[in-house]
Scaffold this active site. Structure first.
Site, mmCIF file in Angstrom:
data_model
loop_
_atom_site.group_PDB
_atom_site.id
_atom_site.type_symbol
_atom_site.label_atom_id
_atom_site.label_comp_id
_atom_site.label_asym_id
_atom_site.label_seq_id
_atom_site.Cartn_x
_atom_site.Cartn_y
_atom_site.Cartn_z
ATOM 1 N N TRP A 1 0.822 -1.119 -0.109
ATOM 2 C CA TRP A 1 0.031 -0.096 -0.079
ATOM 3 C C TRP A 1 0.931 1.226 0.147
ATOM 4 C CZ3 TRP A 1 -0.831 4.275 3.363
ATOM 5 C CH2 TRP A 1 -1.842 4.865 3.121
ATOM 6 N N HIS A 2 2.001 1.316 0.607
ATOM 7 C CA HIS A 2 3.033 2.430 0.641
ATOM 8 C C HIS A 2 3.797 2.263 -0.660
ATOM 9 C CE1 HIS A 2 1.980 1.837 4.823
ATOM 10 N NE2 HIS A 2 2.197 3.037 5.090
ATOM 11 N N GLY A 3 3.781 1.595 -1.451
ATOM 12 C CA GLY A 3 4.695 1.763 -2.656
ATOM 13 C C GLY A 3 5.285 0.248 -3.070
ATOM 14 N N PHE B 1 1.616 8.241 -0.635
ATOM 15 C CA PHE B 1 1.062 6.933 -0.673
ATOM 16 C C PHE B 1 -0.383 6.796 -1.080
ATOM 17 C CE2 PHE B 1 4.199 6.794 2.923
ATOM 18 C CZ PHE B 1 5.147 6.376 2.212
#
Length: 329
Positions: free
Chosen positions: A172-174, A329
């Site tokens: 989800w963050h990258g 994000f």
């Protein structure tokens, strides 16, 4: 119209808290009257959020960026300091944004869910995740972990579900392996608590009703904080190689040297401010936010002196403008 207002509600539109329709949507149908108490409370939370973002996060970001971007030039002790700077940068940045969003919403008569609950005072990693980015953690729990079976199945299923939720959190963050490793590390931290069914031991506030924690409480807080800082190194690093070299230097004999980096003397006031910030957060940990109850019983001149002191600190120590970390994000 109410639904359109719900999905475009500007205070929490970009980064959170991540509101559920069941909580926020009905509030668009209620008639709101001006409430002086809520307005004052909202302004206090906005003020504290600005302090977290502009004084704590933005200043810590300057030194965290300096150390992480030139990590090959520094000793292990300086790299530890860089990791600590980033630890407080990401907390001040995101919890500060959440405070501003929640406070702004309160001015309009809306109650958003709490997003941070003093996570760095946690006694184990399960408690940390109940207190860090609460809206996202509960979203993953309700829409991913529980549909997968949660803790209802056998040991293998519980372990599988645990790693899925944390690795997806990393994704989800990258799309970077550093985020995946960060998520996997937190799953590994969580695993012993899950297997021994101790993941719901610390549901109350640490040292509740007391100003000083016990030695046991302090030891567990220090351990949990250290594990969290270690995981943040992967989160902040450019790639896995950078993270490994960063950690390798920390584990060398150079960790016993005195931290030194360019303009290090200029960082001393920021270190002192961060220590004061930790004390204020500790004293206010049983409230919705650190200064929610601070000064309420003081006489008006003294109370306003506190507000202007915080405002002066925001203006005087305002670092270079740094983009909100979670905007990416």
């Amino acid at each position: 119209i109410a639904f359109s207002a719900f999905v475009s509600f500007f205070p929490q539109l970009v980064a959170g808290p991540i509101e559920r329709a069941t909580n926020l949507l009905p509030q668009f149908y209620t008639k709101r009257m001006f409430d002086y108490g809520k307005t004052v409370d909202g302004m206090r939370q906005i003020l504290w959020g600005l302090f977290k973002k502009i004084v704590i996060a933005d200043n810590c970001a300057e030194y965290a960026n300096l150390i992480f971007n030139n990590s090959d030039d520094y000793t292990g002790s300086t790299l530890v300091l860089g990791a600590l700077f980033f630890t407080f940068q990401i907390y001040g940045d995101f919890s500060g944004y959440s405070d501003i969003a929640i406070g702004t919403s309160r001015l309009f008569g809306f109650d958003l869910m709490r997003n941070f609950n003093f996570p760095y005072f946690s006694r184990d990693i399960a408690e940390f995740w109940r207190r860090w980015h609460i809206s996202l953690s509960t979203w993953f729990r309700d829409y991913l972990y529980i549909p997968l079976g949660g803790s209802r199945g056998g040991t293998w299923m519980r372990v599988r579900n645990l790693f899925i939720i944390f690795i997806v959190s990393g994704f989800w963050h990258g799309a970077n392996w550093t985020f995946i490793v960060w998520g996997a590390l937190n799953a590994i931290y969580f695993l012993p608590l899950l297997l021994t069914k101790n993941n719901r031991n610390n549901l109350d506030t640490v040292a509740q009703g007391r100003n000083i924690p016990s030695i046991r409480e302090f030891s567990f807080m220090l351990l949990t904080f250290s594990l969290t800082v270690f995981a943040w190194i992967f989160f902040r690093s450019n790639n896995i190689g950078h993270a490994i070299s960063y950690i390798s230097e920390i584990l060398s004999y150079s960790i016993f040297t005195v931290p030194y980096f360019k303009d290090g003397s200029l960082a001393i006031p920021i270190v002192i401010i961060v220590l004061v910030f930790i004390v204020i957060e500790w004293l206010g940990r049983e409230s919705q936010y650190a200064i929610a109850q601070l000064g309420l019983k003081w006489k008006r001149p003294l109370r306003y002196a506190m507000y202007y002191t915080i405002l002066f600190a925001i203006i005087w120590f305002g670092g270079r403008e740094q983009q909100f970390i979670y905007f990416q994000f």
